[in-house]
Design a protein around this motif. Structure first.
Motif, PDB file in Angstrom:
ATOM      1  N   HIS A 533       0.850  -1.198   0.000  1.00  0.00           N
ATOM      2  CA  HIS A 533       0.000   0.000   0.000  1.00  0.00           C
ATOM      3  C   HIS A 533       0.881   1.242   0.000  1.00  0.00           C
ATOM      4  N   ILE A 534       0.851   2.000  -1.104  1.00  0.00           N
ATOM      5  CA  ILE A 534       1.575   3.266  -1.206  1.00  0.00           C
ATOM      6  C   ILE A 534       0.616   4.377  -0.806  1.00  0.00           C
ATOM      7  N   LEU A 535       1.043   5.185   0.170  1.00  0.00           N
ATOM      8  CA  LEU A 535       0.168   6.228   0.698  1.00  0.00           C
ATOM      9  C   LEU A 535      -0.355   7.120  -0.422  1.00  0.00           C
ATOM     10  N   ASP A 536      -1.681   7.341  -0.447  1.00  0.00           N
ATOM     11  CA  ASP A 536      -2.279   8.230  -1.451  1.00  0.00           C
ATOM     12  C   ASP A 536      -3.530   8.855  -0.857  1.00  0.00           C
ATOM     13  N   LEU A 537      -3.386  10.108  -0.433  1.00  0.00           N
ATOM     14  CA  LEU A 537      -4.493  10.812   0.214  1.00  0.00           C
ATOM     15  C   LEU A 537      -5.437  11.463  -0.782  1.00  0.00           C
ATOM     16  N   THR A 617       8.013  18.049  -1.350  1.00  0.00           N
ATOM     17  CA  THR A 617       7.981  18.375  -2.775  1.00  0.00           C
ATOM     18  C   THR A 617       8.397  17.133  -3.547  1.00  0.00           C
ATOM     19  N   MET A 618       7.795  16.943  -4.711  1.00  0.00           N
ATOM     20  CA  MET A 618       7.939  15.670  -5.418  1.00  0.00           C
ATOM     21  C   MET A 618       8.563  15.843  -6.803  1.00  0.00           C
ATOM     22  N   PRO A 619       9.205  14.784  -7.300  1.00  0.00           N
ATOM     23  CA  PRO A 619       9.764  14.806  -8.652  1.00  0.00           C
ATOM     24  C   PRO A 619       8.721  14.353  -9.666  1.00  0.00           C
ATOM     25  N   PRO A 620       8.958  14.555 -10.950  1.00  0.00           N
ATOM     26  CA  PRO A 620       7.963  14.130 -11.944  1.00  0.00           C
ATOM     27  C   PRO A 620       7.888  12.621 -12.114  1.00  0.00           C
ATOM     28  N   PHE A 621       9.004  11.910 -11.846  1.00  0.00           N
ATOM     29  CA  PHE A 621       9.038  10.465 -12.086  1.00  0.00           C
ATOM     30  C   PHE A 621       9.592   9.743 -10.856  1.00  0.00           C
ATOM     31  N   PRO A 622       8.791   9.641  -9.787  1.00  0.00           N
ATOM     32  CA  PRO A 622       9.295   9.023  -8.558  1.00  0.00           C
ATOM     33  C   PRO A 622       9.434   7.509  -8.702  1.00  0.00           C
ATOM     34  N   TRP A 623      10.293   6.953  -7.869  1.00  0.00           N
ATOM     35  CA  TRP A 623      10.466   5.502  -7.813  1.00  0.00           C
ATOM     36  C   TRP A 623       9.704   4.955  -6.615  1.00  0.00           C
ATOM     37  N   HIS A 624       8.846   3.995  -6.876  1.00  0.00           N
ATOM     38  CA  HIS A 624       8.164   3.263  -5.824  1.00  0.00           C
ATOM     39  C   HIS A 624       8.579   1.801  -5.923  1.00  0.00           C
ATOM     40  N   PHE A 625       8.331   1.063  -4.854  1.00  0.00           N
ATOM     41  CA  PHE A 625       8.518  -0.373  -4.986  1.00  0.00           C
ATOM     42  C   PHE A 625       7.503  -0.867  -6.011  1.00  0.00           C
ATOM     43  N   GLY A 626       7.995  -1.475  -7.067  1.00  0.00           N
ATOM     44  CA  GLY A 626       7.122  -1.862  -8.164  1.00  0.00           C
ATOM     45  C   GLY A 626       7.393  -1.041  -9.405  1.00  0.00           C
ATOM     46  N   GLY A 627       8.330  -0.066  -9.313  1.00  0.00           N
ATOM     47  CA  GLY A 627       8.713   0.649 -10.522  1.00  0.00           C
ATOM     48  C   GLY A 627       8.534   2.150 -10.431  1.00  0.00           C
ATOM     49  N   GLN A 628       8.769   2.773 -11.563  1.00  0.00           N
ATOM     50  CA  GLN A 628       8.694   4.223 -11.668  1.00  0.00           C
ATOM     51  C   GLN A 628       7.276   4.628 -12.053  1.00  0.00           C
ATOM     52  N   SER A 629       6.843   5.773 -11.552  1.00  0.00           N
ATOM     53  CA  SER A 629       5.503   6.255 -11.888  1.00  0.00           C
ATOM     54  C   SER A 629       5.572   7.740 -12.245  1.00  0.00           C
ATOM     55  N   TYR A 630       4.414   8.331 -12.454  1.00  0.00           N
ATOM     56  CA  TYR A 630       4.299   9.746 -12.804  1.00  0.00           C
ATOM     57  C   TYR A 630       3.698  10.485 -11.613  1.00  0.00           C
ATOM     58  N   HIS A 631       4.275  11.613 -11.247  1.00  0.00           N
ATOM     59  CA  HIS A 631       3.721  12.353 -10.121  1.00  0.00           C
ATOM     60  C   HIS A 631       3.099  13.653 -10.605  1.00  0.00           C
ATOM     61  N   ASN A 632       1.963  13.977 -10.007  1.00  0.00           N
ATOM     62  CA  ASN A 632       1.148  15.089 -10.496  1.00  0.00           C
ATOM     63  C   ASN A 632       1.017  16.249  -9.525  1.00  0.00           C
TER      64      ASN A 632
END
Length: 750
Positions: A533-537, A617-632
């Motif tokens: 579970h990746i935190l997502d509010l 503050t977040m980057p555009p392409f963060p790394w999560h367990f399970g791969g890279q994603s897009y941050h908005n």
């Protein structure tokens, strides 16, 4: 000559340091940088020669000198829209790159002498730009204007660059005014029969062109005769396509060239000698064109596609090349991208069984959409053949888990000479790589290494030892419960930042703390909780959102419990990655406001008494367990400021690495970014970054201008606490953190 609006890699701000200028010159390979104001006005240029001049004239060598002190303010410039012959005169005067400005002196375009390409409206077509994808509708509308518009809609949904049609004046184009001669060959009869049934009138075509523009896609057209070309010119067509059948029609080619518009030429049905002849003819006219490798068989058997000819076509002509396909499926045009195709053309239909040869080789809407998607993925995957191979961030993560290390077979005591029988090779790859074995053997151990402990590079070249440091603000390092005392010993940290894992959520704090600790603390909430579970509010899934809120409340409760052992800290900071990631792509800008509101509502629903939430503050392409994603969210400074104004109790953890990557991706200036969010910062992660996803690298090895950054932070955030959040900095007793603190202390003392 190439005219381009992609100028970010060729510009710097007047307040940029010479170090940053040198980095950009090295990366862009153009040997020049143009200096602009914060509003984009051209102020000057810095070339290799300007830097050499400055080096010979300066009395004190300081690579942190500002760009404006080194630049040549008498830069040669022209205005946007100037005739190309005027640009050529500057090229002949020895200039390789000419800046083009608007009436307000804002830098808009660059003209390069030694690059090829052109623009169709605002779309660059060159070897360095994404491929230009054409959905060929042709006559697949069956003479029905409504079907033509429907096909435009499908093309727009597939995200192509262009929809293309065909215009013919039957009376002028065919002998006997296009009447179907019963004595003609069957093929000619069939073609004329189709054309007589399925043509749109010129007025109808123009209506469809306007519809395409309304839908946001560029309309183009193939003129089959000069009369049709005149009609299209009167309309204002931006560019043209020349059919294979007209590749040797010099009269039509010259007429198209004389319009001054760029065009695409299919080479089907032509021999190599004819291709060379036509290219020589077009070169003599000064035409802007792309050659499309093509086999004009409907459908083309795969054995006849000869896709590798794209490489030869480019070699023998020196022209930009692309691919126009009549084979079935999408694999060939996708593959052509790897061979250097800059333009892709494929036919589109709603039904492959409709009457007409084009339908048999056309893609259905879903196929076109998938082709475009895969082409963009291949383009992204191609990378560059001009740079040495580097280990990517994702590989570094896996190297830690999957690779092997040099490990101590037994306890190695301080002062012992390391011998081969003391060392074995084991997973994971968190220590010294096995290829350094011979460098390690024979070294004297300058520390006690336990059985099963990793060897590190410092065991070869010497350790950076921790000590007391001097900063004009509170400073600390990241720790875990299990290494808290080891990291703390022997240094003067003001606080520690506990990085919680999901297993730490279950820990009894009394197993690690029994009394009052005379040091401050902060907490970094887990990003990944149990069960992936990746935190997502701001999740759209109510159940997922509810779970995220429950988990963050648990982190808050743990922080309040920790505060009993660290009473010197009032309202301890909890660093939170609040959410807004997406594994598939960036979300529609219109959805962002709703996402920010979900985060606001989620935080307002929690009991946050006694803690301070600091959203990172977040980057555009963060790394999560399970791969890279897009941050908005929490990527853009203006959006962060707006959120904080609406939610005054919520603060910001400024992560320099994350924000540097965002600035690199979007073309922002990091110093301006920090200035905007400074008033909301309560916690700082000071660390370097490289490119758009090179996170947490060794400080001083990336893109951050630390002298300028620290000067700004001393001005705007003088009392705000910081940690050097170096990736894997905790290894070898926190060696990465001590190296980072030494670097920052040296900057701080200047």
């Amino acid at each position: 000559m190439l005219l381009t609006k992609k100028i970010q890699q060729y510009i710097c701000f007047s307040e940029s340091s010479l170090i940053d200028v040198l980095k950009k010159i090295n990366e862009n390979k153009a040997r020049v940088i143009f200096v602009v104001s914060e509003h984009g006005k051209l102020l000057g240029s810095i070339s290799d020669g300007d830097i050499r001049r400055w080096l010979t004239e300066t009395k004190e060598l300081d690579l942190n000198v500002l760009a404006k002190a080194v630049m040549n303010s008498n830069v040669q410039k022209l205005y946007v829209g100037v005739d190309e012959t005027v640009v050529d005169k500057l090229f002949h005067a020895g200039i390789d790159c000419v800046p083009l400005v608007d009436e307000g002196e804002h830098l808009i375009q660059l003209a390069f002498q030694k690059k090829s390409g052109f623009f169709v409206k605002n779309r660059e077509i060159s070897e360095s730009s994404p491929s230009f994808i054409i959905a060929e509708i042709g006559n697949n509308h069956q003479g029905d204007i409504n079907l033509a518009k429907e096909l435009v809609d499908h093309a727009v949904a597939a995200d192509v660059d262009c929809v293309k049609f065909q215009m013919r004046n039957m009376k002028n184009l065919y002998k006997d005014s296009g009447k179907n001669d019963i004595s003609a060959d069957l093929g000619a009869q069939y073609t004329l029969d189709l054309l007589s049934k399925f043509q749109l009138s010129n007025d109808e075509l123009i209506e469809v062109f306007d519809y395409a523009k309304f839908k946001g896609v560029l309309p183009l057209c193939t003129p089959w005769d000069i009369e049709s070309l005149k009609t299209l010119e009167n309309y204002g067509m931006a560019a043209y396509k020349v059919a294979s059948a007209d590749f040797t029609n010099f009269e039509l080619l010259e007429a198209i060239t004389n319009t001054g518009k760029p065009f695409f030429c299919s080479t089907g049905m032509s021999s190599e000698a004819e291709i060379k002849e036509t290219v020589a003819f077009l070169r003599g006219l000064g035409a802007n064109f792309v050659l499309l490798h093509c086999n004009s068989t409907y459908p083309t058997p795969f054995k006849d596609v000869n896709l590798k000819y794209i490489t030869r076509l480019k070699e023998i002509t020196g022209a930009l090349v692309g691919y126009s396909g009549h084979e079935r499926g999408i694999c060939v045009p996708i593959a052509s991208i790897a061979l250097g195709a800059t333009v892709i053309e494929k036919h589109l239909t709603i039904d492959t069984s409709l009457e007409g040869t084009d339908h048999k080789v056309s893609l259905l809407p879903s196929e076109l959409k998938e082709m475009v998607k895969q082409i963009r993925q291949v383009e992204e995957g191609l990378g560059s053949d001009e740079k040495p191979r580097e280990i990517t961030q994702g590989e570094l993560l896996n190297r830690e888990n999957l690779a092997k290390s040099l490990v101590a077979v037994r306890d190695v005591n301080l002062g012992e000479i390391i011998t081969r029988d003391m060392v074995e090779i084991k997973s994971p790859g968190q220590g010294l790589q096995p290829n350094r074995l011979n460098d390690l053997i024979g070294k004297k151990a300058d520390r006690n290494i336990p059985r099963g402990g990793f060897f590190y590079m410092s065991d070869i070249i010497g350790r950076i030892k921790k000590r007391d440091y001097q900063f004009n603000r509170p400073f600390g390092v990241p720790v875990r419960y299990h290494d808290f005392r080891q990291i703390l010993e022997g240094t003067n940290l003001d606080f520690v930042e506990f990085h919680l894992s999901y297993n730490d959520m279950k820990v009894d704090l009394k197993d690690h703390f029994s009394g009052v600790e005379n040091i401050g603390f902060a907490v970094h909430s887990p990003e990944l909780f149990a069960n992936d579970h990746i935190l997502d509010l701001c999740s759209d899934d109510p159940e997922y959102l509810a779970k995220s809120k429950v988990l963050l409340q648990e982190v808050v409760d743990i922080t309040r419990n920790l505060n009993q052992f660290f009473p010197d800290t009032k309202d301890p900071v909890i660093v939170v990655n609040a959410g807004g990631w997406n594994p598939n792509g960036f979300i529609d800008e219109k959805l962002k406001a709703g996402k920010y509101q979900l985060i606001s509502d989620a935080l307002n629903s929690l009991d946050l008494e006694g803690v301070t939430i600091a959203i990172q503050t977040m980057p555009p392409f963060p790394w999560h367990f399970g791969g890279q994603s897009y941050h908005n969210l929490f990527v853009c400074a203006d959006e962060i400021v707006e959120f904080c104004k609406k939610n005054p109790k919520i603060k910001i953890c400024l992560d320099i690495s994350h924000s540097m990557m965002s600035c690199n991706y979007y073309g922002w200036d990091l110093i301006k970014f920090v200035e905007k969010v400074a008033q909301y910062n309560v916690h700082l992660h000071i660390v370097d970054a490289k490119g758009i996803d090179g996170e947490g690298i060794e400080i001083g090895k990336g893109d951050v201008n630390f002298p300028a950054l620290m000067t700004l932070l001393d001005k705007e955030n003088k009392e705000v606490q910081f940690i050097p959040e170096v990736w894997q900095g905790h290894k070898n007793g926190g060696e990465g953190f001590w190296a980072a603190l030494e670097f920052l202390e040296s900057i701080n003392s200047k």
